[in-house]
Design a protein around this motif. Structure first.
Motif, PDB file in Angstrom:
ATOM      1  N   THR A 112     -47.813  45.275 -25.879  1.00  0.00           N
ATOM      2  CA  THR A 112     -46.610  44.817 -26.584  1.00  0.00           C
ATOM      3  C   THR A 112     -46.311  43.357 -26.276  1.00  0.00           C
ATOM      4  O   THR A 112     -46.027  42.558 -27.178  1.00  0.00           O
ATOM      5  CB  THR A 112     -45.403  45.688 -26.179  1.00  0.00           C
ATOM      6  OG1 THR A 112     -45.689  47.053 -26.446  1.00  0.00           O
ATOM      7  CG2 THR A 112     -44.165  45.275 -26.967  1.00  0.00           C
ATOM      8  N   LEU A 113     -46.368  42.996 -25.003  1.00  0.00           N
ATOM      9  CA  LEU A 113     -46.092  41.616 -24.598  1.00  0.00           C
ATOM     10  C   LEU A 113     -47.071  40.641 -25.239  1.00  0.00           C
ATOM     11  O   LEU A 113     -46.666  39.594 -25.769  1.00  0.00           O
ATOM     12  CB  LEU A 113     -46.159  41.507 -23.078  1.00  0.00           C
ATOM     13  CG  LEU A 113     -45.993  40.098 -22.490  1.00  0.00           C
ATOM     14  CD1 LEU A 113     -44.611  39.549 -22.809  1.00  0.00           C
ATOM     15  CD2 LEU A 113     -46.219  40.124 -20.974  1.00  0.00           C
ATOM     16  N   LEU A 114     -48.355  40.980 -25.227  1.00  0.00           N
ATOM     17  CA  LEU A 114     -49.368  40.061 -25.768  1.00  0.00           C
ATOM     18  C   LEU A 114     -49.292  39.961 -27.290  1.00  0.00           C
ATOM     19  O   LEU A 114     -49.542  38.892 -27.854  1.00  0.00           O
ATOM     20  CB  LEU A 114     -50.766  40.510 -25.336  1.00  0.00           C
ATOM     21  CG  LEU A 114     -51.051  40.381 -23.833  1.00  0.00           C
ATOM     22  CD1 LEU A 114     -52.461  40.872 -23.517  1.00  0.00           C
ATOM     23  CD2 LEU A 114     -50.882  38.935 -23.379  1.00  0.00           C
ATOM     24  N   VAL A 115     -48.942  41.062 -27.948  1.00  0.00           N
ATOM     25  CA  VAL A 115     -48.791  40.998 -29.418  1.00  0.00           C
ATOM     26  C   VAL A 115     -47.647  40.071 -29.791  1.00  0.00           C
ATOM     27  O   VAL A 115     -47.704  39.358 -30.800  1.00  0.00           O
ATOM     28  CB  VAL A 115     -48.567  42.408 -29.997  1.00  0.00           C
ATOM     29  CG1 VAL A 115     -48.248  42.322 -31.487  1.00  0.00           C
ATOM     30  CG2 VAL A 115     -49.804  43.259 -29.800  1.00  0.00           C
ATOM     31  N   LEU A 116     -46.595  40.050 -28.975  1.00  0.00           N
ATOM     32  CA  LEU A 116     -45.462  39.167 -29.248  1.00  0.00           C
ATOM     33  C   LEU A 116     -45.783  37.704 -28.928  1.00  0.00           C
ATOM     34  O   LEU A 116     -45.328  36.800 -29.637  1.00  0.00           O
ATOM     35  CB  LEU A 116     -44.239  39.616 -28.434  1.00  0.00           C
ATOM     36  CG  LEU A 116     -43.584  40.942 -28.839  1.00  0.00           C
ATOM     37  CD1 LEU A 116     -42.497  41.315 -27.847  1.00  0.00           C
ATOM     38  CD2 LEU A 116     -43.023  40.869 -30.246  1.00  0.00           C
TER      39      LEU A 116
END
Length: 365
Positions: free
Chosen positions: A182-186
């Protein structure tokens, strides 16, 4: 063909950014390993004392059941006035009080005990109470059955599926992997677009035959490839090999779920890029979106423990569907016939987010 060259360019730029490369590698390896082993949701080395008014064989036998590594027996206290003092000074997680005639009461099919808990650390106190209650219940049933003409009134049997040893690292490792994704997609797509702004390439692209839409699509595809590669390495190298967590489901199906989740969340990344001027703002806005997604997904707080209004809001968190489907595939080994609903829900949530994000980024650029 030009589009593939753009994707290749984005991948090479990512590999040349040493700081970001190390950060991503750490998230998919060290961070997940530490999260699984550094946090343990089971009871470990809990200090406790006993105030034993009976001092019989039966009372000492009960205490002997509370063994390491779950318990750390500190000894006996002799006065009830010491209970509050020991708990106030955090010398113990709990204090077990055994009354007089404890052995006689068991023969009469009676059980009377007191357990005082240190509520300063509520989670540890809750675990201590749960473990101790189970031990006392088992001991009581065992003793009652040994006496003539006594019939145990309780017969509890539990069977744990998919994780028979109830190891918390199963949940923690996968939960951390989902959070990392989730963090990397954002961050990654937004950071890639902001880099073009910082280097002044946007103006050059506007007067070149290359369209902004193709450039953005290439960046999104390149970042998707990076996240999928990191996910594959994490599952095989960290989760399966280092942590010995069984992966029962089809990894290809899990990667398909991950692609759906990436599509769902990338719209937010495009929106972040459209309103950010530098990497600092990207990081701040990513955290701003990340925290509600995590809170409402059920990964930090069980769904049943949330207030009713937040329970309803969980259905707006794309991570909720990804978590439910991901656990079902990896831990339970379920197939597409189970997770197709979650894929559809992620797509339905992701499509409007992606359209909104694309609209804002095109308007900004």
């Amino acid at each position: 063909m030009k589009f593939l060259y753009l994707v290749k360019k984005e991948l090479l730029l990512f590999l040349r950014n040493k700081g970001l490369l190390i950060f991503v590698i750490y998230l998919f390896t060290g961070d997940i390993y530490i999260a699984a082993n550094g946090i343990d949701l089971s009871l470990k080395h809990a200090k406790f004392y006993t105030l034993d008014y009976d001092m019989s064989y039966e009372s000492r036998e009960l205490i002997s059941k509370m063994v390491p590594p779950w318990y750390n027996f500190q000894g006996y206290i002799t006065d009830s006035k010491q209970i509050e003092s020991y708990l106030m000074k955090d010398k113990a997680v709990g204090i077990l009080v055994i009354p007089e005639n404890f052995n006689e009461n068991i023969k009469k099919n009676k059980l009377d005990l007191a357990l005082y808990l240190n509520g300063a650390d509520a989670s540890t106190g809750y675990l201590f109470a749960g473990y101790t209650t189970g031990i006392i219940t088992d001991y009581y049933l065992e003793k009652v059955k040994n006496y003539k003409n006594q019939i145990a009134k309780i017969d509890l049997r539990s069977r744990v599926l998919y994780n028979p040893n109830t190891k918390s690292k199963y949940f923690l490792a996968l939960s951390e992997l989902f959070s990392v994704i989730t963090l990397l997609v954002l961050i990654l797509p937004a950071a890639s677009i902001i880099r073009e702004k910082d280097e002044g390439n946007i103006e050059m692209i506007l007067i070149s035959p290359l369209s902004i839409r193709k450039l953005i699509a290439a960046k999104l595809l390149a970042m998707t490839i990076i996240i999928l590669l990191g996910t594959t390495v994490s599952i095989n190298l960290i989760i399966k090999t280092a942590l010995h967590i069984p992966v029962r489901g089809n990894q290809a199906l899990f990667l398909l779920l991950t692609i759906g989740y990436i599509f769902t969340t990338m719209g937010l990344s495009l929106f972040i890029a459209s309103i950010s001027s530098n990497m600092l703002q990207v990081s701040q806005l990513a955290i701003l979106f990340l925290l509600p997604i995590l809170f409402l997904s059920g990964s930090w707080t069980p769904y049943e423990s949330m207030p009713l209004i937040f329970q309803k809001l969980t259905y707006l968190s794309p991570l909720k569907y990804y978590l439910d489907a991901g656990y079902a595939v990896i831990i339970k080994g379920l197939g597409l016939n189970f997770v197709w609903f979650y894929i559809i829900m992620m797509f339905l949530m992701g499509l409007p987010l992606f359209i909104i994000g694309t609209f804002f980024i095109n308007k900004k650029l």
